[in-house]
Design a protein around this motif. Structure first.
Motif, PDB file in Angstrom:
ATOM      1  N   LYS A  64       0.840  -1.373  -0.084  1.00  0.00           N
ATOM      2  CA  LYS A  64       0.068   0.151  -0.010  1.00  0.00           C
ATOM      3  C   LYS A  64       0.808   1.065   0.098  1.00  0.00           C
ATOM      4  CE  LYS A  64      -4.027  -1.759  -0.030  1.00  0.00           C
ATOM      5  NZ  LYS A  64      -4.744  -1.892  -1.235  1.00  0.00           N
ATOM      6  N   PRO A  65       0.294   2.268  -0.423  1.00  0.00           N
ATOM      7  CA  PRO A  65       1.195   3.506  -0.528  1.00  0.00           C
ATOM      8  C   PRO A  65       1.322   4.375   0.907  1.00  0.00           C
ATOM      9  CG  PRO A  65      -1.164   3.974  -1.150  1.00  0.00           C
ATOM     10  CD  PRO A  65      -0.994   2.551  -1.067  1.00  0.00           C
ATOM     11  N   LYS A  66       2.091   5.267   0.835  1.00  0.00           N
ATOM     12  CA  LYS A  66       2.545   5.869   2.128  1.00  0.00           C
ATOM     13  C   LYS A  66       1.395   6.399   2.678  1.00  0.00           C
ATOM     14  CE  LYS A  66       6.574   7.961   4.254  1.00  0.00           C
ATOM     15  NZ  LYS A  66       7.834   8.508   4.076  1.00  0.00           N
ATOM     16  N   SER A  90       0.964   3.939 -10.926  1.00  0.00           N
ATOM     17  CA  SER A  90       0.327   4.041  -9.491  1.00  0.00           C
ATOM     18  C   SER A  90      -0.787   5.057  -9.545  1.00  0.00           C
ATOM     19  CB  SER A  90       0.889   3.720  -8.363  1.00  0.00           C
ATOM     20  OG  SER A  90       1.858   4.845  -8.326  1.00  0.00           O
ATOM     21  N   GLU A  91      -1.526   5.228  -8.697  1.00  0.00           N
ATOM     22  CA  GLU A  91      -2.341   6.532  -8.698  1.00  0.00           C
ATOM     23  C   GLU A  91      -1.540   7.479  -7.841  1.00  0.00           C
ATOM     24  OE1 GLU A  91      -5.940   5.740  -6.574  1.00  0.00           O
ATOM     25  OE2 GLU A  91      -6.911   4.343  -7.746  1.00  0.00           O
ATOM     26  N   ASP A  92      -0.638   7.205  -7.099  1.00  0.00           N
ATOM     27  CA  ASP A  92       0.027   8.439  -6.701  1.00  0.00           C
ATOM     28  C   ASP A  92       0.769   9.053  -7.693  1.00  0.00           C
ATOM     29  OD1 ASP A  92      -0.654   7.569  -4.159  1.00  0.00           O
ATOM     30  OD2 ASP A  92       1.324   6.227  -3.930  1.00  0.00           O
ATOM     31  N   ASN A  93       1.125   8.344  -8.846  1.00  0.00           N
ATOM     32  CA  ASN A  93       1.825   9.311  -9.976  1.00  0.00           C
ATOM     33  C   ASN A  93       1.099   9.348 -11.148  1.00  0.00           C
ATOM     34  OD1 ASN A  93       4.378  10.017 -11.088  1.00  0.00           O
ATOM     35  ND2 ASN A  93       4.898   8.046 -12.162  1.00  0.00           N
ATOM     36  N   ASP A  94      -0.447   9.416 -10.763  1.00  0.00           N
ATOM     37  CA  ASP A  94      -1.490   9.824 -11.876  1.00  0.00           C
ATOM     38  C   ASP A  94      -1.446   8.645 -13.062  1.00  0.00           C
ATOM     39  OD1 ASP A  94      -2.104  11.903 -10.453  1.00  0.00           O
ATOM     40  OD2 ASP A  94      -0.956  13.273 -11.455  1.00  0.00           O
ATOM     41  N   ASP A 100       2.847   0.431   6.163  1.00  0.00           N
ATOM     42  CA  ASP A 100       1.640   0.341   5.142  1.00  0.00           C
ATOM     43  C   ASP A 100       1.454  -0.769   4.622  1.00  0.00           C
ATOM     44  OD1 ASP A 100       1.104   3.477   5.521  1.00  0.00           O
ATOM     45  OD2 ASP A 100       3.410   3.530   4.789  1.00  0.00           O
ATOM     46  N   TYR A 109      -1.135   4.896   4.235  1.00  0.00           N
ATOM     47  CA  TYR A 109      -2.219   3.968   4.299  1.00  0.00           C
ATOM     48  C   TYR A 109      -2.545   3.350   5.834  1.00  0.00           C
ATOM     49  CZ  TYR A 109      -5.493   0.063   3.099  1.00  0.00           C
ATOM     50  OH  TYR A 109      -6.511  -0.796   3.059  1.00  0.00           O
TER      51      TYR A 109
END
Length: 372
Positions: free
Chosen positions: A260-262, A326-330, A283, A264
């Protein structure tokens, strides 16, 4: 005089003396004197306090075999001398040399009766009622375990130093503590304690161990020092999570762990959460299937962590780039590792698994088949 002495001896010996007619000087008629039987011993004086309490609080052998007299239902003896003061009783008196000085200045203290103290009996009864009342152990919220003041989940501190080597930054947590009973021919049913703990420095190093002992603190200390000798290093991604999601298994316990991302957090079983806190993992998401056995869970989770592969290792094995979206990096592609020798599209077999998720979960299944 002889008759008086004889009557006195009868009284001291506890034998009823006969009535004696004694002549009195100056009188013509004899005077009748009665002596009564005196008993200096009784049932409460013959036996000691320990023997008297044993008759009240003890359990017969037959009752003990049926399980009576255990835990809170067992009656405990009370110290009736607690709260008592020598020379002070129901009658509030001043006794020189006992509860008061014999001399006050140049005056001799005389024995006298004081006003009654009605609160004395209430104080004694209250003290005796509170003698064995249950008082819960008070701990700060940060020191509590999984369930209040019980040992599982609580911290034991760092392991004991070995010669000049100290375990600075290490913390030990109790994962499981249970009582064991064994029936022996010599000593009957014997009790021991089993402790399962984990120690780590919150920076990727941790070790776990199981130990037994007759006393709780001895078993915990033994397991703590044993775990310090089995410390292993676990790889982490960016010091907060695992490198990739994985499937792991030990015995009948199966665990599916997702990266999971940071920010979470730790969404998993409390035992896995404790292990992650000791390791420094912050996470992940974990789902347990099958038997929820604490020791099997710990071993399965460590197997999964040790079987992780870094991005560079996966790139070299497959001969392909490892790309993350990932969604963190769009959802933009991010190259995580490049192979030392890149394969072309013609060199890749059609049946080869290229999907990242399928590949990492296949790693976990293969490693579990080898070990279990």
């Amino acid at each position: 005089m002889a008759s008086l002495l004889r009557g006195f001896l009868y009284c001291r010996s506890g034998i009823a003396a006969p009535r004696v007619l004694q002549p009195v000087v100056g009188r013509t008629a004899p005077v009748e004197v009665e002596q009564f039987q005196m008993r200096n011993t009784s049932f409460f004086v013959k036996l000691t306090a320990e023997q008297l309490w044993k008759g009240v609080v003890s359990v017969s052998n037959a009752g003990r075999k049926r399980g009576r007299g255990k835990r809170r239902s067992r009656v405990l003896s009370k110290n009736l001398n607690k709260g008592q003061v020598i020379g002070v009783g129901k009658e509030n008196m001043v006794w020189p040399g006992l509860n008061a000085p014999i001399l006050r200045g140049k005056e001799i203290v005389e024995r006298k009766k004081l006003p009654p103290d009605p609160e004395r009996e209430e104080r004694l009864n209250k003290l005796r009622d509170e003698m064995f009342s249950y008082r819960s152990l008070r701990l700060s919220p940060l020191e509590r375990g999984y369930s209040g003041t019980k040992w599982p989940g609580r911290s034991l501190g760092p392991p004991d130093p070995v010669i000049d080597e100290k375990f600075e930054g290490f913390d030990t947590r109790v994962l499981e503590l249970k009582s064991l009973f064994k029936m022996t021919g010599t000593f009957g049913r014997t009790r021991s304690v089993s402790a399962f703990v984990i120690t780590g420095n919150k920076n990727g190093s941790a070790g776990f161990a199981l130990s037994k002992g007759v006393e709780t603190m001895y078993a915990l200390r033994k397991a703590k020092n044993k775990a310090a000798q089995r410390v292993i290093f676990v790889k982490r991604f960016e010091d907060h999570t695992i490198y990739h999601s994985f499937y792991t298994r030990f015995g009948c316990t199966k665990i599916i762990v997702h990266r999971k991302p940071k920010g979470y957090g730790l969404v998993c079983h409390r035992v896995l959460k404790t292990i992650c806190e000791v390791l420094g993992i912050t996470d992940i998401h974990a789902k347990i299937e099958g038997a929820v056995n604490i020791q099997n869970m710990t071993k399965a989770f460590f197997l999964g962590l040790l079987n992780q592969k870094t991005y560079q290792t996966m790139a070299d094995e497959k001969g392909l780039y490892v790309v993350e979206m990932s969604e963190d990096n769009d959802n933009f592609p991010r190259v995580m590792a490049a192979p030392s020798k890149l394969r072309t599209e013609e060199q890749i077999p059609k049946h080869e698994v290229i999907d990242y998720d399928e590949y990492i979960f296949e790693i976990g299944r293969a490693s579990c088949r080898e070990r279990v």
